[in-house]
Design a protein around this motif. Sequence first.
Motif, PDB file in Angstrom:
ATOM      1  N   TRP A 173       0.852  -1.188   0.000  1.00 55.81           N
ATOM      2  CA  TRP A 173       0.000   0.000   0.000  1.00 55.81           C
ATOM      3  C   TRP A 173       0.887   1.237   0.000  1.00 55.81           C
ATOM      4  O   TRP A 173       1.994   1.218   0.542  1.00 55.81           O
ATOM      5  N   LYS A 266     -16.768  -0.637   5.611  1.00 56.54           N
ATOM      6  CA  LYS A 266     -15.903  -1.818   5.677  1.00 56.54           C
ATOM      7  C   LYS A 266     -16.686  -3.112   5.438  1.00 56.54           C
ATOM      8  O   LYS A 266     -17.701  -3.357   6.098  1.00 56.54           O
ATOM      9  N   ASP A 269     -13.300  -7.877   8.072  1.00 58.24           N
ATOM     10  CA  ASP A 269     -12.537  -7.480   9.255  1.00 58.24           C
ATOM     11  C   ASP A 269     -11.046  -7.783   9.164  1.00 58.24           C
ATOM     12  O   ASP A 269     -10.259  -7.185   9.902  1.00 58.24           O
ATOM     13  N   HIS A 270     -10.647  -8.709   8.332  1.00 61.25           N
ATOM     14  CA  HIS A 270      -9.211  -9.019   8.239  1.00 61.25           C
ATOM     15  C   HIS A 270      -8.501  -7.904   7.449  1.00 61.25           C
ATOM     16  O   HIS A 270      -9.134  -7.087   6.788  1.00 61.25           O
ATOM     17  N   GLY A 271      -7.187  -7.882   7.518  1.00 56.22           N
ATOM     18  CA  GLY A 271      -6.426  -6.790   6.909  1.00 56.22           C
ATOM     19  C   GLY A 271      -5.913  -7.065   5.518  1.00 56.22           C
ATOM     20  O   GLY A 271      -5.089  -6.287   4.993  1.00 56.22           O
ATOM     21  N   CYS A 273      -6.266  -7.812   1.252  1.00 59.00           N
ATOM     22  CA  CYS A 273      -7.000  -7.270   0.111  1.00 59.00           C
ATOM     23  C   CYS A 273      -7.482  -8.421  -0.761  1.00 59.00           C
ATOM     24  O   CYS A 273      -6.959  -9.536  -0.680  1.00 59.00           O
ATOM     25  N   PRO A 288      -8.806  -2.825   2.211  1.00 62.69           N
ATOM     26  CA  PRO A 288      -9.095  -2.103   3.447  1.00 62.69           C
ATOM     27  C   PRO A 288      -8.640  -0.649   3.316  1.00 62.69           C
ATOM     28  O   PRO A 288      -7.530  -0.375   2.863  1.00 62.69           O
ATOM     29  N   TYR A 289      -9.494   0.302   3.730  1.00 61.97           N
ATOM     30  CA  TYR A 289      -9.227   1.709   3.458  1.00 61.97           C
ATOM     31  C   TYR A 289      -9.568   2.564   4.675  1.00 61.97           C
ATOM     32  O   TYR A 289     -10.699   2.499   5.186  1.00 61.97           O
ATOM     33  N   GLU A 291      -9.165   2.378   7.703  1.00 63.44           N
ATOM     34  CA  GLU A 291      -9.601   1.591   8.857  1.00 63.44           C
ATOM     35  C   GLU A 291     -11.083   1.197   8.844  1.00 63.44           C
ATOM     36  O   GLU A 291     -11.426   0.091   9.234  1.00 63.44           O
ATOM     37  N   ASP A 292     -11.971   2.083   8.430  1.00 65.29           N
ATOM     38  CA  ASP A 292     -13.403   1.807   8.547  1.00 65.29           C
ATOM     39  C   ASP A 292     -14.113   1.669   7.204  1.00 65.29           C
ATOM     40  O   ASP A 292     -15.356   1.642   7.162  1.00 65.29           O
ATOM     41  N   THR A 294     -13.884   0.235   2.761  1.00 63.31           N
ATOM     42  CA  THR A 294     -13.300  -0.635   1.747  1.00 63.31           C
ATOM     43  C   THR A 294     -13.262   0.139   0.433  1.00 63.31           C
ATOM     44  O   THR A 294     -14.260   0.738   0.024  1.00 63.31           O
TER      45      THR A 294
END
Length: 525
Positions: A173, A266, A269-271, A273, A288-289, A291-292, A294
């Motif tokens: 990222w 979101k 929940d996993h980190g 992509c 994931p973008y 934190e909250d 997508t």
Amino acid sequence: MNDPKITDLFIIGGGINGCGIARDAAGRGLSVTLAEMNDLASATSSASTKLFHGGLRYLEYFEFRLVREALIEREVLLRAMPHISWPMRFVLPFHRDMRFDGDTPTSKLLTTFMPWMRGRRPAWLIRLGLFLYDSLGKRGILPGTRTVDLTTDPAGKPLKNKFKKAFEYSDCWVEDARLVVLNARDAAARGARIMTHTEVLSAHRKADYWVVTVKDHASGEVTEHHARMLVNAGGPWVANLLRQKLGQNSRETVRLVRGSHIVVPKLFDHGRCYFFQGEDGRIIFAIPYEEDFTLIGTTDADHPDPETAPQCTPDEQKYLVDFASQYFEKPLNQSDIVWTYSGVRPLYDDGASSATAATREYVLTLDQAQAPLLNVFGGKITTYRKLAEAALAKIGAALPGVSGNWTAGVPMPGGDFAVEDVSKLTAKLARDYPFLSAYATRRLIRAYGLEAWEVLGDARTAADLGEDFGATITARELDWVIAHEWVRTGEDFLLRRTKLNLRLDDAQRAAVNTYVARHVAGLPA
């Protein structure tokens, strides 16, 4: 000429290529002036999919050199900016419905020699591509590919039951707009002059120097600059600048390709992509973008001209929603979209049949008919540093005495720490400023790295940071970015230096806009 007012380079364009070249050139001792007509990273460079990646799908077009260069660069860049870039794992679900874009060289080759495979993207071919992806570049930090059982792995939980197997690989990222700003800051620290909201009105050649006329949009002042060499890094405007403002008769041009993205609440929940492949052969990411949320994208569509502002059209929104819904168990709706953005990629026009197939290779052309002119066509964010090195090689041919490459391994402002030390720094910031929320400490380290302590200064309580604008934004942070990062409007901060526009309401955004405007104008806040 020995005129002390003449600079070595005048660079047009404050995107990643212009700022990357400015940093590299200034670090070699060249005098540099850069003009950007809007804010830094205001166009293509803030509208990417936010990835340092080799471009897995480019392997289908046999662009091995480009992919290899990008893969090697991932870790070089990661080590130089561990605050704004970090490793990510990508999950590529497999199903027998996977299909090629029929125009790719790989698809045509398979159709010729294995006609029963027409249009299919079998598991063995994906695994072969990922083997090449792991092997073409040097990996010291990023782990290699593995197979994932989606029936037991958490990555399978949000997906439809038909997906039983996936492949997982590594990329990175990057906060794209912050990358541009950090390059500009490092260039300025090494002596470059960075002028934002400054439009080039015209440029004409003398025998051994350029005369460049610019207008400061804030003051309205028109000034003239002299430079031994001109670099046209105008991104989507590169061809227009070449013909209309530089007065050059050239056949070189760009193909403008619009890439649009949507942001939704979101979805998992996993980190990790997701890399999704469509039945039409296209691909999109779900990432994931902030934190909250997508992030889902991107599209590839031809764009008419650089003066037409790119927007994620209703059709593109529907395409991305429908595409992602083919994979997620809970379908998306267009009503789920909380934000969209779109950018125009200025790809070198190689005559490809589709926007997707157009080359991502960069092309640099040097014109030395009189005072030298370097034009920058195409490129991608992952290879911006290599593009800058290639540009300096051409600049060195026109301006003898330029020293050698130096940027590999040199950290960006705030990034002089190990990749694995982000959590340690976050914990230290929390100890030093115990009144900060957990989210604030994470955000400040990811934005500023070691400079977070400079941003917060001697604050001992939350009140010491001044007015609270919401989403952990304070007057002290705004003062710092105005002083150090060319922030001139609230949008500069909320949309490019950060993405905190997603966390504010209209009244809060207006308050940030007002504060920045008054501060920039020198009025009491």
